[in-house]
Scaffold this active site. Structure first.
Site, short mmCIF file in Angstrom:
data_model
loop_
_atom_site.label_atom_id
_atom_site.label_comp_id
_atom_site.label_asym_id
_atom_site.label_seq_id
_atom_site.Cartn_x
_atom_site.Cartn_y
_atom_site.Cartn_z
N TYR A 145 0.85 -1.19 0.00
CA TYR A 145 0.00 0.00 0.00
C TYR A 145 0.88 1.24 0.00
O TYR A 145 1.86 1.34 0.76
CB TYR A 145 -0.91 0.03 1.23
CG TYR A 145 -1.99 -1.03 1.21
CD1 TYR A 145 -3.22 -0.79 0.60
CD2 TYR A 145 -1.76 -2.28 1.77
CE1 TYR A 145 -4.20 -1.78 0.56
CE2 TYR A 145 -2.74 -3.27 1.74
CZ TYR A 145 -3.96 -3.01 1.13
OH TYR A 145 -4.93 -3.99 1.09
N SER A 146 0.53 2.21 -0.85
CA SER A 146 1.26 3.48 -0.89
C SER A 146 1.05 4.23 0.41
O SER A 146 -0.07 4.32 0.93
CB SER A 146 0.77 4.34 -2.06
OG SER A 146 0.99 3.70 -3.29
N GLU A 152 3.04 4.53 -10.69
CA GLU A 152 2.78 3.42 -9.78
C GLU A 152 1.29 3.09 -9.89
O GLU A 152 0.45 3.79 -9.34
CB GLU A 152 3.13 3.80 -8.35
CG GLU A 152 2.98 2.66 -7.34
CD GLU A 152 3.49 3.06 -5.96
OE1 GLU A 152 4.69 2.82 -5.70
OE2 GLU A 152 2.70 3.61 -5.18
N TYR A 178 -1.82 -0.20 -10.16
CA TYR A 178 -2.07 -1.54 -9.64
C TYR A 178 -3.40 -2.08 -10.16
O TYR A 178 -4.18 -1.35 -10.72
CB TYR A 178 -2.07 -1.51 -8.12
CG TYR A 178 -2.73 -0.27 -7.53
CD1 TYR A 178 -4.12 -0.20 -7.39
CD2 TYR A 178 -1.98 0.85 -7.16
CE1 TYR A 178 -4.74 0.93 -6.89
CE2 TYR A 178 -2.59 1.99 -6.64
CZ TYR A 178 -3.96 2.02 -6.52
OH TYR A 178 -4.57 3.15 -6.02
N CYS A 196 -0.58 7.73 -10.19
CA CYS A 196 -0.86 6.65 -9.25
C CYS A 196 -2.35 6.36 -9.23
O CYS A 196 -3.18 7.27 -9.21
CB CYS A 196 -0.37 7.03 -7.85
SG CYS A 196 -0.44 5.66 -6.66
#
Length: 429
Positions: free
Chosen positions: A207-208, A427, A429, A387
């Site tokens: 997790y960021s 980044e 996901y 992101c």
């Protein structure tokens, strides 16, 4: 360079339909290089910039320094280019921080050994870019899966307003009993309690981090996450994500296995005059929240006397509905307190329409503001951060490609150049 004495265009969202009227002075002319701009380069020879005829076969040699990769970037070299490609080459050189020494007609070339070797330069093989020196001190993998840090949950609350879709929480962990420390842009791993269907411990999820290195309380002993509960349908039933549900349900006082930190892809530049363009969807706001806190929170600025942000920070945020906007009060406060440095553009898909009458997504906003974005990107001090869900990448790429093409640039070539220069950070996901 950006004119820092000029105020940035004010409250952006009410003015997005006609940005030509509210474009800030620092946005310049959209990155166009006219004769006056080029004439500032030493040794520039005036060349007509009237539209080229199809039969125009003139060739020019551009003597450049600091352009290319590896040894090419360190040396002076000469590049031959047709008149039709001259403007695009000059933009590319400026974008990559190169310096034009001279532009001369090809027939007037005076070859030097260095120039002769570079008249028809081969495409350089990809070479790794040495990270900034500050990256060397970034902490990585202090705690690993076999020996995780056991952190205590200090707080867990919803970030959404009434009427929002889904579930998103802000969760803070105590780090005071160990040595876990981090910097903005990194991630930590969470190992949820319990076992999988095969009776084995659950695997960690990354997790960021949503807080600065000093933590939300500025005591250097906490870390915070922004977590959306994953839910999807399978065989007619709703399935909840293992780790996201574990975190959204967890009570203060509970213990959680934490690993990391990891990641150097999303680190902020140390340059206080850097420009930072942020593209976020949903919980992809996490690292952006950390960046903006470091830049604008009064306590952070007092805590970091060696970092007083003076650049331009532009946040593009995509959500389905207004109640799904995250950390909105903080961002509005930054707008009021730092109007010259912070700009905030929203894409609310179920409430706003794009120019074609469809839903407004973040890529639509990027396309709307393409001229201003590329004017910023042409400044070598500008960094772009993306992101969120992986599905946002194709749309952003398409928007950037269209914007680049309008300026005579090839985005498929330009993006890797920005990446090599450590200015394009992704980044998803």
């Amino acid at each position: 360079m950006l004119a820092r004495e000029c105020r940035w265009a004010g409250k952006p969202e009410a003015r997005h339909k006609d940005d030509s009227k509210s474009r800030p002075a620092w946005a310049g002319n959209g990155g166009a290089y006219d004769r006056a701009t080029l004439s500032h380069h030493p040794g520039f020879m005036r060349v007509s910039t009237a539209p080229a005829r199809q039969s125009d076969s003139r060739m020019f040699s551009v003597v450049v320094q600091g352009y290319g990769a590896g040894s090419q970037r360190r040396s002076e070299r000469q590049i031959k280019v047709a008149f039709s490609g001259l403007q695009a080459l000059i933009r590319s050189i400026a974008l990559m921080g190169g310096r034009i020494l001279e532009v001369i007609p090809a027939e007037a070339d005076i070859e030097t050994p260095a120039a002769a070797a570079a008249v028809a330069p081969p495409t350089p093989a990809p070479t790794p870019v040495t990270p900034p020196a500050s990256h060397a001190s970034v902490p990585v993998n202090i705690y690993k899966p076999k020996e995780p840090y056991l952190g205590t949950v200090l707080g867990n609350y919803s970030l959404l307003s009434e009427g929002a879709i889904g579930r998103v929480n802000h969760i803070t962990f105590d780090l005071s009993e160990g040595n876990l420390h981090y910097v903005e842009g990194q991630s930590i791993g969470i190992i949820p309690d319990g076992e999988d269907a095969n009776g084995k411990p659950h695997k960690l999820r990354l997790y960021s981090i949503a807080s600065t290195r000093h933590g939300d309380n500025l005591e250097d002993k906490t870390v915070s996450l922004c977590v959306r509960q994953l839910q999807y349908e399978k065989d007619g039933e709703t399935v909840n994500g293992v780790c996201s549900t574990f975190l959204c349900d967890i009570e203060p006082g509970s213990k959680v296995k934490i690993t990391g930190p990891v990641g150097k892809e999303m680190l902020l530049p140390a340059d206080e005059d850097a420009n930072v363009i942020m593209l976020a969807t949903g919980t992809g706001i996490a690292p952006m929240r950390a960046y903006l806190s470091r830049m604008f929170e009064p306590g952070e600025r007092a805590k970091n006397p060696d970092y007083a942000f003076r650049g331009k920070a532009w946040l593009f945020m995509g959500v389905p509905k207004t109640p799904n906007l995250l950390y909105e009060d903080d961002f509005q406060r930054y707008l009021n307190e730092y109007p010259d440095n912070f700009r905030y553009t929203k894409a609310i898909s179920r409430e706003q329409e794009n120019s074609k009458g469809g839903r407004m997504y973040i890529q639509d906003r990027v396309l709307e503001h393409a001229d201003e974005i590329f004017a910023l990107i042409e400044d070598p001090k500008t960094h772009v951060y993306m992101c969120g869900l992986k599905g946002m990448e194709p749309g952003i790429d398409e928007a950037m490609a269209a914007a680049a093409a309008a300026k005579g640039l090839d985005w498929s070539t330009l993006r890797p150049q920005l990446k090599k220069a450590d200015r394009w950070h992704v980044e998803t996901y």
